[in-house]
Design a protein around this motif. Structure first.
Motif, mmCIF file in Angstrom:
data_model
loop_
_atom_site.group_PDB
_atom_site.id
_atom_site.type_symbol
_atom_site.label_atom_id
_atom_site.label_comp_id
_atom_site.label_asym_id
_atom_site.label_seq_id
_atom_site.Cartn_x
_atom_site.Cartn_y
_atom_site.Cartn_z
ATOM 1 N N UNK A 60 0.845 -1.185 0.000
ATOM 2 C CA UNK A 60 0.000 0.000 0.000
ATOM 3 C C UNK A 60 0.887 1.243 0.000
ATOM 4 N N UNK A 61 0.661 2.130 -0.955
ATOM 5 C CA UNK A 61 1.399 3.400 -1.012
ATOM 6 C C UNK A 61 0.782 4.332 0.025
ATOM 7 N N UNK A 62 1.374 4.331 1.200
ATOM 8 C CA UNK A 62 0.808 5.053 2.328
ATOM 9 C C UNK A 62 0.843 6.570 2.164
ATOM 10 N N UNK A 63 1.680 7.070 1.243
ATOM 11 C CA UNK A 63 1.750 8.515 1.029
ATOM 12 C C UNK A 63 0.618 9.047 0.153
ATOM 13 N N UNK A 64 -0.168 8.163 -0.437
ATOM 14 C CA UNK A 64 -1.322 8.588 -1.233
ATOM 15 C C UNK A 64 -2.439 9.053 -0.299
ATOM 16 N N UNK A 65 -3.107 10.128 -0.666
ATOM 17 C CA UNK A 65 -4.167 10.673 0.195
ATOM 18 C C UNK A 65 -5.276 9.654 0.450
ATOM 19 N N UNK A 66 -5.604 8.834 -0.534
ATOM 20 C CA UNK A 66 -6.659 7.823 -0.360
ATOM 21 C C UNK A 66 -6.261 6.747 0.644
ATOM 22 N N UNK A 67 -4.979 6.604 0.928
ATOM 23 C CA UNK A 67 -4.522 5.581 1.878
ATOM 24 C C UNK A 67 -4.810 5.981 3.320
ATOM 25 N N UNK A 68 -4.956 7.252 3.566
ATOM 26 C CA UNK A 68 -5.201 7.723 4.940
ATOM 27 C C UNK A 68 -6.488 7.151 5.521
ATOM 28 N N UNK A 69 -7.456 6.892 4.663
ATOM 29 C CA UNK A 69 -8.735 6.342 5.117
ATOM 30 C C UNK A 69 -8.666 4.842 5.378
ATOM 31 N N UNK A 70 -7.515 4.232 5.128
ATOM 32 C CA UNK A 70 -7.409 2.769 5.232
ATOM 33 C C UNK A 70 -6.632 2.314 6.466
ATOM 34 N N UNK A 71 -6.369 3.200 7.397
ATOM 35 C CA UNK A 71 -5.536 2.830 8.554
ATOM 36 C C UNK A 71 -6.151 1.708 9.384
ATOM 37 N N UNK A 72 -7.460 1.640 9.459
ATOM 38 C CA UNK A 72 -8.125 0.585 10.236
ATOM 39 C C UNK A 72 -8.788 -0.457 9.332
ATOM 40 N N UNK A 73 -8.493 -0.425 8.046
ATOM 41 C CA UNK A 73 -9.143 -1.316 7.086
ATOM 42 C C UNK A 73 -8.590 -2.736 7.161
ATOM 43 N N UNK A 74 -9.420 -3.694 6.805
ATOM 44 C CA UNK A 74 -8.995 -5.090 6.704
ATOM 45 C C UNK A 74 -8.205 -5.273 5.413
ATOM 46 N N UNK A 75 -7.522 -6.410 5.291
ATOM 47 C CA UNK A 75 -6.790 -6.713 4.056
ATOM 48 C C UNK A 75 -7.718 -6.697 2.847
#
Length: 114
Positions: A60-75
Motif C-alpha cells: 500500500x502506497x501510504x503517502x497517497x491521500x486515499x490511503x489515509x482512510x485505510x488505517x483501520x481497514x482489513x486486508x
C-alpha cells in the motif's frame, strides 16, 4: 532461470521507467503490463502478494491521500481500494515464476535476473 518475466507498472512512474530500462539492458524477454490500461483484479493482486511474500499493507502506497482512510481497514478492504484506485499499489512489481519483487529501488529487479 527460464520463467517469463512480467512487470506491472505505470508508464508515468520514474521507478517503473528505471526498472524497464534495467530489464531492457539485461537482454531478457519480458512482458510489460500497464495496470491502468489492464486493471488488476482482486484475485490477481492476491496472487502477486503471495509471490511477493509480503503483507497486504506493505504494498500500500501510504503517502497517497486515499490511503489515509485505510488505517483501520482489513486486508480485503485494502485490496478492494487498490483495485478501485491503482495509485494505492506500490510499483513497479516484477514477477518471475513464483517470485516477485517491488522494485523500489529499481535495482531490486536484478535479484530476479540471476
Amino acid at each position: 532461470m527460464t520463467d517469463k518475466i512480467v512487470i506491472y507498472q505505470k508508464p508515468a512512474c520514474s521507478k517503473c521507467r528505471a526498472t524497464l530500462s534495467l530489464l531492457q539492458e539485461s537482454g531478457e524477454e519480458f512482458e510489460s503490463i500497464n495496470y491502468y490500461e489492464v486493471p488488476l483484479t482482486a484475485d490477481k493482486l492476491r496472487e502477486l502478494i503471495l509471490k511477493l511474500n509480503l503483507p497486504v499493507r506493505d504494498i500500500l502506497r501510504k503517502d497517497e491521500s486515499a490511503a489515509r482512510d485505510l488505517s483501520a481497514a482489513s486486508d480485503d478492504e485494502i485490496l478492494a481500494a487498490m483495485v478501485k484506485n491503482p495509485d494505492l499499489i506500490q510499483r513497479p512489481i516484477v514477477v518471475r515464476g513464483n517470485q516477485a519483487k517491488v522494485c523500489r529501488p529499481p535495482e531490486n529487479v536484478l535479484e530476479l535476473l540471476k
